[in-house]
Design a protein around this motif. Structure first.
Motif, mmCIF file in Angstrom:
data_model
loop_
_atom_site.group_PDB
_atom_site.id
_atom_site.type_symbol
_atom_site.label_atom_id
_atom_site.label_comp_id
_atom_site.label_asym_id
_atom_site.label_seq_id
_atom_site.Cartn_x
_atom_site.Cartn_y
_atom_site.Cartn_z
ATOM 1 N N LEU A 184 -8.759 -22.989 -27.739
ATOM 2 C CA LEU A 184 -9.946 -23.802 -27.976
ATOM 3 C C LEU A 184 -11.047 -22.981 -28.616
ATOM 4 C CD1 LEU A 184 -10.172 -25.639 -24.516
ATOM 5 C CD2 LEU A 184 -9.122 -26.518 -26.618
ATOM 6 N N GLU A 185 -11.809 -23.627 -29.473
ATOM 7 C CA GLU A 185 -13.031 -23.033 -30.000
ATOM 8 C C GLU A 185 -14.207 -23.668 -29.262
ATOM 9 O OE1 GLU A 185 -14.156 -22.418 -34.435
ATOM 10 O OE2 GLU A 185 -15.254 -24.207 -33.761
ATOM 11 N N ILE A 186 -15.011 -22.835 -28.625
ATOM 12 C CA ILE A 186 -16.128 -23.318 -27.811
ATOM 13 C C ILE A 186 -17.426 -22.871 -28.473
ATOM 14 C CG2 ILE A 186 -17.194 -23.319 -25.519
ATOM 15 C CD1 ILE A 186 -14.412 -22.356 -24.467
ATOM 16 N N SER A 187 -18.238 -23.846 -28.892
ATOM 17 C CA SER A 187 -19.511 -23.543 -29.545
ATOM 18 C C SER A 187 -20.643 -24.132 -28.715
ATOM 19 C CB SER A 187 -19.557 -24.135 -30.963
ATOM 20 O OG SER A 187 -18.495 -23.650 -31.750
ATOM 21 N N THR A 188 -21.698 -23.359 -28.517
ATOM 22 C CA THR A 188 -22.848 -23.837 -27.758
ATOM 23 C C THR A 188 -24.042 -24.019 -28.696
ATOM 24 O OG1 THR A 188 -23.363 -21.538 -27.183
ATOM 25 C CG2 THR A 188 -22.116 -22.821 -25.583
ATOM 26 N N GLY A 189 -25.031 -24.762 -28.212
ATOM 27 C CA GLY A 189 -26.179 -25.121 -29.034
ATOM 28 C C GLY A 189 -27.010 -23.955 -29.507
ATOM 29 N N ASP A 190 -26.829 -22.789 -28.870
ATOM 30 C CA ASP A 190 -27.612 -21.614 -29.287
ATOM 31 C C ASP A 190 -26.925 -20.834 -30.409
ATOM 32 O OD1 ASP A 190 -25.477 -20.547 -27.956
ATOM 33 O OD2 ASP A 190 -26.642 -19.512 -26.417
ATOM 34 N N LEU A 243 -25.903 -27.808 -18.904
ATOM 35 C CA LEU A 243 -24.472 -27.966 -18.681
ATOM 36 C C LEU A 243 -23.918 -26.636 -18.180
ATOM 37 C CD1 LEU A 243 -23.654 -29.702 -22.074
ATOM 38 C CD2 LEU A 243 -23.661 -30.848 -19.852
ATOM 39 N N THR A 244 -22.946 -26.688 -17.287
ATOM 40 C CA THR A 244 -22.273 -25.467 -16.842
ATOM 41 C C THR A 244 -20.812 -25.533 -17.269
ATOM 42 O OG1 THR A 244 -23.740 -25.335 -14.917
ATOM 43 C CG2 THR A 244 -21.769 -23.968 -14.886
ATOM 44 N N ILE A 245 -20.359 -24.475 -17.933
ATOM 45 C CA ILE A 245 -19.010 -24.437 -18.499
ATOM 46 C C ILE A 245 -18.151 -23.515 -17.636
ATOM 47 C CG2 ILE A 245 -17.663 -23.964 -20.587
ATOM 48 C CD1 ILE A 245 -20.668 -23.952 -21.912
ATOM 49 N N ASP A 282 -17.315 -15.643 -8.476
ATOM 50 C CA ASP A 282 -16.972 -14.346 -9.069
ATOM 51 C C ASP A 282 -15.468 -14.130 -9.169
ATOM 52 O OD1 ASP A 282 -19.635 -13.633 -9.401
ATOM 53 O OD2 ASP A 282 -19.779 -12.827 -7.370
ATOM 54 N N ASP A 283 -14.675 -15.177 -8.921
ATOM 55 C CA ASP A 283 -13.221 -15.025 -8.998
ATOM 56 C C ASP A 283 -12.818 -14.635 -10.420
ATOM 57 O OD1 ASP A 283 -10.601 -16.093 -7.272
ATOM 58 O OD2 ASP A 283 -10.310 -16.134 -9.440
ATOM 59 N N GLU A 284 -11.848 -13.723 -10.507
ATOM 60 C CA GLU A 284 -11.473 -13.172 -11.813
ATOM 61 C C GLU A 284 -10.818 -14.214 -12.729
ATOM 62 O OE1 GLU A 284 -8.176 -12.487 -12.837
ATOM 63 O OE2 GLU A 284 -7.144 -13.136 -11.020
ATOM 64 N N ALA A 285 -10.376 -15.355 -12.181
ATOM 65 C CA ALA A 285 -9.752 -16.376 -13.015
ATOM 66 C C ALA A 285 -10.774 -17.251 -13.729
ATOM 67 C CB ALA A 285 -8.842 -17.261 -12.168
ATOM 68 N N ILE A 286 -12.039 -17.190 -13.317
ATOM 69 C CA ILE A 286 -13.070 -18.098 -13.822
ATOM 70 C C ILE A 286 -14.115 -17.363 -14.651
ATOM 71 C CG2 ILE A 286 -14.848 -19.793 -13.183
ATOM 72 C CD1 ILE A 286 -13.455 -20.255 -10.597
ATOM 73 N N ASP A 287 -14.486 -17.979 -15.749
ATOM 74 C CA ASP A 287 -15.644 -17.515 -16.518
ATOM 75 C C ASP A 287 -16.663 -18.653 -16.514
ATOM 76 O OD1 ASP A 287 -16.887 -15.611 -18.671
ATOM 77 O OD2 ASP A 287 -16.973 -17.625 -19.531
ATOM 78 N N ILE A 288 -17.929 -18.349 -16.183
ATOM 79 C CA ILE A 288 -18.956 -19.377 -16.044
ATOM 80 C C ILE A 288 -20.113 -19.074 -16.989
ATOM 81 C CG2 ILE A 288 -20.530 -20.556 -14.444
ATOM 82 C CD1 ILE A 288 -18.737 -19.648 -12.153
ATOM 83 N N SER A 289 -20.560 -20.102 -17.710
ATOM 84 C CA SER A 289 -21.722 -19.965 -18.586
ATOM 85 C C SER A 289 -22.479 -21.289 -18.603
ATOM 86 C CB SER A 289 -21.294 -19.576 -20.010
ATOM 87 O OG SER A 289 -20.405 -20.542 -20.548
ATOM 88 N N THR A 290 -23.677 -21.279 -19.189
ATOM 89 C CA THR A 290 -24.484 -22.500 -19.263
ATOM 90 C C THR A 290 -24.956 -22.731 -20.691
ATOM 91 O OG1 THR A 290 -26.526 -21.303 -18.724
ATOM 92 C CG2 THR A 290 -25.309 -22.278 -16.884
ATOM 93 N N ALA A 291 -25.263 -23.988 -20.984
ATOM 94 C CA ALA A 291 -25.760 -24.346 -22.320
ATOM 95 C C ALA A 291 -26.385 -25.737 -22.239
ATOM 96 C CB ALA A 291 -24.628 -24.347 -23.338
ATOM 97 N N ASN A 340 -17.885 -33.321 -28.028
ATOM 98 C CA ASN A 340 -19.285 -32.922 -28.146
ATOM 99 C C ASN A 340 -20.046 -33.318 -26.884
ATOM 100 O OD1 ASN A 340 -19.124 -31.878 -30.864
ATOM 101 N ND2 ASN A 340 -18.909 -33.992 -31.546
ATOM 102 N N PHE A 341 -20.553 -32.314 -26.183
ATOM 103 C CA PHE A 341 -21.236 -32.525 -24.910
ATOM 104 C C PHE A 341 -22.744 -32.380 -25.075
ATOM 105 C CE2 PHE A 341 -16.994 -31.150 -23.806
ATOM 106 C CZ PHE A 341 -16.663 -31.866 -22.672
ATOM 107 N N LYS A 342 -23.484 -33.272 -24.420
ATOM 108 C CA LYS A 342 -24.946 -33.184 -24.378
ATOM 109 C C LYS A 342 -25.396 -33.439 -22.944
ATOM 110 C CE LYS A 342 -25.299 -35.386 -28.953
ATOM 111 N NZ LYS A 342 -25.821 -36.583 -29.661
ATOM 112 N N ILE A 343 -26.632 -33.065 -22.657
ATOM 113 C CA ILE A 343 -27.230 -33.377 -21.371
ATOM 114 C C ILE A 343 -28.591 -34.007 -21.610
ATOM 115 C CG2 ILE A 343 -28.285 -31.080 -21.022
ATOM 116 C CD1 ILE A 343 -27.472 -31.471 -17.985
#
Length: 325
Positions: A178-184, A220-222, A247-256, A284-287
């Motif tokens: 997947l290609e993941i692009s954020t608004g920033d 949004l939290t990814i 903090d589990d090593e299988a998960i990556d968390i970010s916000t946008a 396309n996700f928005k909040i």
């Protein structure tokens, strides 16, 4: 204070409604007992869209979603652009938003509490025009969830068969590119088993499964799951019970504030607030900050007001006064 007028939409097909034996006369009696004015729509012959139109055309100032999370999301989508508020009678399996708001999960207690509830403004999210209040998930998890829905209400034999299917499907699952692009302006390529985009963030805490304390951060939290095997599932489940999973090593968390997800596939299976559907790529996700007015216990409303006042006081201070010591 002017007494509220309620229009209640009862999902008579909800498994919980049928299991509890909730009927229109039962609800009428409860509302009458607490002196509340209500019009109840429990008509199984009308489509949900038709019933929503009736609710919007009513003279009620508050529409009540009496059902599960799917019913709540459908009615929330309708009232966002109206002058009506949303209230919830939690009659589903998960009741996610009701739990986040701190609503009583007992039906009679929730009806009794309605009169004292106050309006609370919360965020809503959207993916490709579809509103959601909790999260949208793509990858292997929607397929597993769809399999679970097919055996709902079946006996133990079906449940055991599903567990075999669950672990067999999990072991064979291929990762999605997947290609993941954020608004920033940030863009990255990920190979994932699943990815979830949530309206606000899920909190940690002892026994707090998918609970959100904050419903109005405007973010949004990814959640990216790069790998998901049986060991990951048991470890993550244990971490959630213990209140330590972020903090589990299988998960990556970010916000946008906005997210776009692209794939070589033209469509992807997505589970949006528990409902599995096929969605066209890109996603396309928005909040929309504080776009929905819901009734909540006074405690939740007071906490929001206190936070707003604290933020306003901070903004009024000189910049130097806001720096940590």
């Amino acid at each position: 204070m002017t007494q509220r007028r309620f229009h209640l939409v009862l999902n008579v097909n909800s498994g919980t409604v049928q299991a509890l034996g909730v009927t229109e006369p039962d609800l009428e009696a409860m509302f009458k007992e607490y002196g509340l004015e209500v019009e109840i729509d429990a008509d199984p012959d009308l489509s949900l869209d038709q019933r929503i139109e009736k609710a919007l055309a009513s003279d009620a100032d508050t529409v009540i979603a009496a059902g599960g999370d799917g019913t709540v999301t459908a009615l929330a989508t309708a009232v966002i652009d109206s002058d009506k508020s949303l209230a919830i009678l939690p009659l589903g399996t998960a009741n996610l938003l009701a739990r986040d708001l701190g609503l009583p999960l007992d039906l009679k207690e929730c009806v009794a509490a309605l009169a004292a509830m106050e309006p609370l403004s919360i965020d809503v999210s959207e993916v490709n025009g579809t509103i959601f209040l909790h999260k949208a998930v793509i990858g292997v998890l929607p397929e597993l969830a769809a399999g679970r829905e097919r055996i709902r209400g079946e006996g133990w034999g079906a449940k055991i068969g599903y567990m075999r299917y669950f672990f067999r499907r999990l072991s064979r699952a291929r990762r999605l590119a997947l290609e993941i692009s954020t608004g920033d302006g940030q863009t990255r390529i990920e190979r994932v088993q699943s990815i979830a985009v949530a309206c606000n963030a899920y909190d940690e805490g002892l026994g707090r499964f998918f609970h959100r304390d904050k419903l109005d951060t405007g973010l949004l939290t990814i959640y990216v799951l790069r790998h998901l095997n049986a060991g990951d599932i048991f470890r993550l489940a244990a971490g959630m019970i213990a209140g330590r999973w972020r903090d589990d090593e299988a998960i990556d968390i970010s916000t946008a504030r906005s997210v776009s997800i692209r794939s070589k596939k033209p469509r992807l299976q997505a589970m949006i607030d528990g409902e599995v559907q096929s969605v066209e790529v890109p996603l396309n996700f928005k909040i929309y900050p504080r776009a929905l007015t819901v009734l909540a216990p006074i405690k939740a409303v007071k906490e929001e007001l206190a936070e707003d006042q604290a933020e306003n006081r901070s903004e009024d201070l000189p910049q130097a006064a806001r720096l940590p010591a």
